[in-house]
Motif scaffolding. Structure first.
Motif, PDB file in Angstrom:
ATOM      1  N   ILE A   1      44.623  55.130  -8.264  1.00 16.50           N
ATOM      2  CA  ILE A   1      43.724  56.023  -8.412  1.00 16.50           C
ATOM      3  C   ILE A   1      44.251  57.648  -8.408  1.00 16.50           C
ATOM      4  O   ILE A   1      44.008  58.320  -9.347  1.00 16.50           O
ATOM      5  N   THR A   2      44.997  57.826  -7.211  1.00 12.06           N
ATOM      6  CA  THR A   2      45.503  59.280  -7.045  1.00 12.06           C
ATOM      7  C   THR A   2      46.571  59.127  -5.795  1.00 12.06           C
ATOM      8  O   THR A   2      46.665  58.346  -5.327  1.00 12.06           O
ATOM      9  N   ASN A   3      47.261  60.199  -5.638  1.00  4.44           N
ATOM     10  CA  ASN A   3      48.309  60.333  -4.895  1.00  4.44           C
ATOM     11  C   ASN A   3      47.813  60.680  -3.760  1.00  4.44           C
ATOM     12  O   ASN A   3      48.387  61.191  -2.610  1.00  4.44           O
ATOM     13  N   ARG A   4      46.420  61.442  -3.435  1.00  2.00           N
ATOM     14  CA  ARG A   4      45.887  61.964  -2.328  1.00  2.00           C
ATOM     15  C   ARG A   4      45.703  61.084  -1.124  1.00  2.00           C
ATOM     16  O   ARG A   4      45.573  60.111  -1.230  1.00  2.00           O
ATOM     17  N   ALA A   5      46.300  61.519   0.131  1.00  2.00           N
ATOM     18  CA  ALA A   5      46.336  60.722   1.280  1.00  2.00           C
ATOM     19  C   ALA A   5      45.111  61.310   2.094  1.00  2.00           C
ATOM     20  O   ALA A   5      44.479  62.336   2.145  1.00  2.00           O
ATOM     21  N   TYR A   6      44.409  60.055   2.794  1.00  2.00           N
ATOM     22  CA  TYR A   6      43.375  60.025   3.604  1.00  2.00           C
ATOM     23  C   TYR A   6      43.947  59.912   4.816  1.00  2.00           C
ATOM     24  O   TYR A   6      44.613  59.036   5.392  1.00  2.00           O
ATOM     25  N   TRP A   7      43.316  60.755   6.018  1.00  2.00           N
ATOM     26  CA  TRP A   7      43.867  60.490   7.421  1.00  2.00           C
ATOM     27  C   TRP A   7      42.648  60.170   8.272  1.00  2.00           C
ATOM     28  O   TRP A   7      41.628  60.819   8.276  1.00  2.00           O
ATOM     29  N   GLY A   8      42.670  59.481   9.412  1.00  2.00           N
ATOM     30  CA  GLY A   8      41.834  59.229  10.500  1.00  2.00           C
ATOM     31  C   GLY A   8      42.097  60.504  11.270  1.00  2.00           C
ATOM     32  O   GLY A   8      42.682  61.363  11.263  1.00  2.00           O
ATOM     33  N   GLN A   9      41.067  60.230  12.545  1.00  2.00           N
ATOM     34  CA  GLN A   9      41.023  61.282  13.457  1.00  2.00           C
ATOM     35  C   GLN A   9      42.065  61.274  14.423  1.00  2.00           C
ATOM     36  O   GLN A   9      42.229  62.245  15.175  1.00  2.00           O
ATOM     37  N   GLY A  10      42.661  60.050  14.575  1.00  2.00           N
ATOM     38  CA  GLY A  10      43.622  60.100  15.680  1.00  2.00           C
ATOM     39  C   GLY A  10      43.148  59.277  16.765  1.00  2.00           C
ATOM     40  O   GLY A  10      42.136  59.487  17.169  1.00  2.00           O
ATOM     41  N   THR A  11      44.214  58.682  17.534  1.00  2.00           N
ATOM     42  CA  THR A  11      43.995  58.106  18.782  1.00  2.00           C
ATOM     43  C   THR A  11      44.996  58.475  19.814  1.00  2.00           C
ATOM     44  O   THR A  11      46.087  58.092  19.289  1.00  2.00           O
ATOM     45  N   GLN A  12      44.807  58.643  20.934  1.00  2.00           N
ATOM     46  CA  GLN A  12      45.666  59.055  22.013  1.00  2.00           C
ATOM     47  C   GLN A  12      46.359  57.792  22.721  1.00  2.00           C
ATOM     48  O   GLN A  12      45.720  56.863  23.057  1.00  2.00           O
TER      49      GLN A  12
ATOM     50  N   ASN B   1      36.963  49.163  -2.110  1.00  2.00           N
ATOM     51  CA  ASN B   1      37.887  48.153  -2.506  1.00  2.00           C
ATOM     52  C   ASN B   1      39.197  48.478  -1.614  1.00  2.00           C
ATOM     53  O   ASN B   1      39.831  49.661  -2.042  1.00  2.00           O
ATOM     54  N   PHE B   2      39.481  47.941  -0.550  1.00  2.00           N
ATOM     55  CA  PHE B   2      40.462  48.036   0.532  1.00  2.00           C
ATOM     56  C   PHE B   2      41.962  47.807   0.015  1.00  2.00           C
ATOM     57  O   PHE B   2      42.845  48.389   0.369  1.00  2.00           O
ATOM     58  N   SER B   3      41.871  46.477  -0.604  1.00  2.00           N
ATOM     59  CA  SER B   3      43.084  46.050  -1.007  1.00  2.00           C
ATOM     60  C   SER B   3      44.198  46.554  -1.697  1.00  2.00           C
ATOM     61  O   SER B   3      45.440  46.533  -1.570  1.00  2.00           O
ATOM     62  N   PRO B   4      43.833  47.691  -2.488  1.00  2.00           N
ATOM     63  CA  PRO B   4      44.822  48.525  -3.175  1.00  2.00           C
ATOM     64  C   PRO B   4      45.617  49.422  -2.576  1.00  2.00           C
ATOM     65  O   PRO B   4      46.490  50.112  -3.095  1.00  2.00           O
ATOM     66  N   TYR B   5      44.998  49.866  -1.296  1.00  2.00           N
ATOM     67  CA  TYR B   5      45.444  50.798  -0.625  1.00  2.00           C
ATOM     68  C   TYR B   5      46.802  50.529   0.051  1.00  2.00           C
ATOM     69  O   TYR B   5      46.942  49.457   0.761  1.00  2.00           O
ATOM     70  N   ASP B   6      47.774  51.517  -0.145  1.00  2.00           N
ATOM     71  CA  ASP B   6      49.086  51.611   0.953  1.00  2.00           C
ATOM     72  C   ASP B   6      48.771  52.205   2.197  1.00  2.00           C
ATOM     73  O   ASP B   6      47.962  53.240   2.080  1.00  2.00           O
ATOM     74  N   MET B   7      48.901  51.576   3.205  1.00  2.00           N
ATOM     75  CA  MET B   7      48.658  52.108   4.718  1.00  2.00           C
ATOM     76  C   MET B   7      49.684  52.278   5.463  1.00  2.00           C
ATOM     77  O   MET B   7      50.822  51.900   5.243  1.00  2.00           O
ATOM     78  N   ALA B   8      49.457  53.202   6.514  1.00  2.00           N
ATOM     79  CA  ALA B   8      50.675  53.530   7.235  1.00  2.00           C
ATOM     80  C   ALA B   8      50.271  54.285   8.582  1.00  2.00           C
ATOM     81  O   ALA B   8      49.061  54.675   8.620  1.00  2.00           O
ATOM     82  N   TRP B   9      50.831  53.949   9.748  1.00  2.00           N
ATOM     83  CA  TRP B   9      50.539  54.662  10.963  1.00  2.00           C
ATOM     84  C   TRP B   9      51.671  55.916  11.231  1.00  2.00           C
ATOM     85  O   TRP B   9      52.812  55.683  11.064  1.00  2.00           O
ATOM     86  N   TYR B  10      51.093  56.988  11.529  1.00  2.00           N
ATOM     87  CA  TYR B  10      52.101  58.205  11.960  1.00  2.00           C
ATOM     88  C   TYR B  10      51.734  58.561  13.180  1.00  2.00           C
ATOM     89  O   TYR B  10      50.637  58.021  13.979  1.00  2.00           O
ATOM     90  N   ARG B  11      52.716  59.205  14.042  1.00  2.00           N
ATOM     91  CA  ARG B  11      52.226  59.737  15.320  1.00  2.00           C
ATOM     92  C   ARG B  11      52.945  61.157  15.438  1.00  2.00           C
ATOM     93  O   ARG B  11      53.647  61.656  14.856  1.00  2.00           O
ATOM     94  N   GLN B  12      52.184  62.039  16.329  1.00  2.00           N
ATOM     95  CA  GLN B  12      52.567  63.293  16.635  1.00  2.00           C
ATOM     96  C   GLN B  12      52.711  63.612  18.104  1.00  2.00           C
ATOM     97  O   GLN B  12      51.479  63.475  18.479  1.00  2.00           O
ATOM     98  N   ALA B  13      53.573  63.992  18.685  1.00  2.00           N
ATOM     99  CA  ALA B  13      53.440  64.451  19.972  1.00  2.00           C
ATOM    100  C   ALA B  13      53.469  66.076  20.054  1.00  2.00           C
ATOM    101  O   ALA B  13      53.817  66.557  19.189  1.00  2.00           O
ATOM    102  N   PRO B  14      52.835  66.445  21.079  1.00  2.00           N
ATOM    103  CA  PRO B  14      52.642  68.107  21.452  1.00  2.00           C
ATOM    104  C   PRO B  14      54.009  68.714  20.947  1.00  2.00           C
ATOM    105  O   PRO B  14      55.126  68.127  21.793  1.00  2.00           O
ATOM    106  N   GLY B  15      54.133  69.856  20.167  1.00  2.00           N
ATOM    107  CA  GLY B  15      55.385  70.269  20.015  1.00  2.00           C
ATOM    108  C   GLY B  15      56.299  69.486  18.971  1.00  2.00           C
ATOM    109  O   GLY B  15      57.471  70.166  18.716  1.00  2.00           O
ATOM    110  N   LYS B  16      56.130  68.492  18.373  1.00  2.00           N
ATOM    111  CA  LYS B  16      56.903  67.588  17.577  1.00  2.00           C
ATOM    112  C   LYS B  16      56.233  67.535  16.107  1.00  2.00           C
ATOM    113  O   LYS B  16      55.012  67.678  16.028  1.00  2.00           O
TER     114      LYS B  16
END
Length: 118
Positions: free
Chosen positions: A102-113, A28-43
């Protein structure tokens, strides 16, 4: 609860465009809040854009007018359309999912450069 896989990253010249995708495995995907984050080296990791389960969006000031987040609940996909890319956009981009019903736990992907360079 959910597994996330990002794709679409790569090398692009300044001023170019790129579209990132995040595929979710949740039944069930529709209930999820989704976001994009980014991280640069040293940031620190920073929020780039978010979209709630109801479709409300929010953007970091640095990307307003250039980036657009969207979702396709039928395909269980979240997109980040990036236009007018700048070298400072270079980072690893991560997809995040939270189902507050369901929960406040966040799930993360592996990232893409994403690398913006001439």
């Amino acid at each position: 609860q959910v597994q996330l896989v990002e794709s679409g990253g790569g090398l692009v010249q300044p001023g170019g465009s790129l579209r990132l995708s995040c595929a979710a495995s949740a039944i069930n995907f529709s209930p999820y809040d989704m976001a994009w984050y980014r991280q640069a080296p040293g940031k620190q990791r920073e929020l780039v854009a978010s979209i709630t389960s109801t479709g409300s969006t929010n953007y970091a000031d640095s990307v307003k007018g250039r980036f657009s987040i969207s979702r396709d609940n039928d395909k269980k996909l979240v997109y980040l359309q990036m236009n007018s890319l700048k070298p400072e956009d270079t980072a690893v981009y991560y997809c995040k999912a939270v189902n507050h019903f369901i929960t406040n736990r966040a799930y993360w992907g592996q990232g893409t450069q994403v690398t913006v360079s001439s």
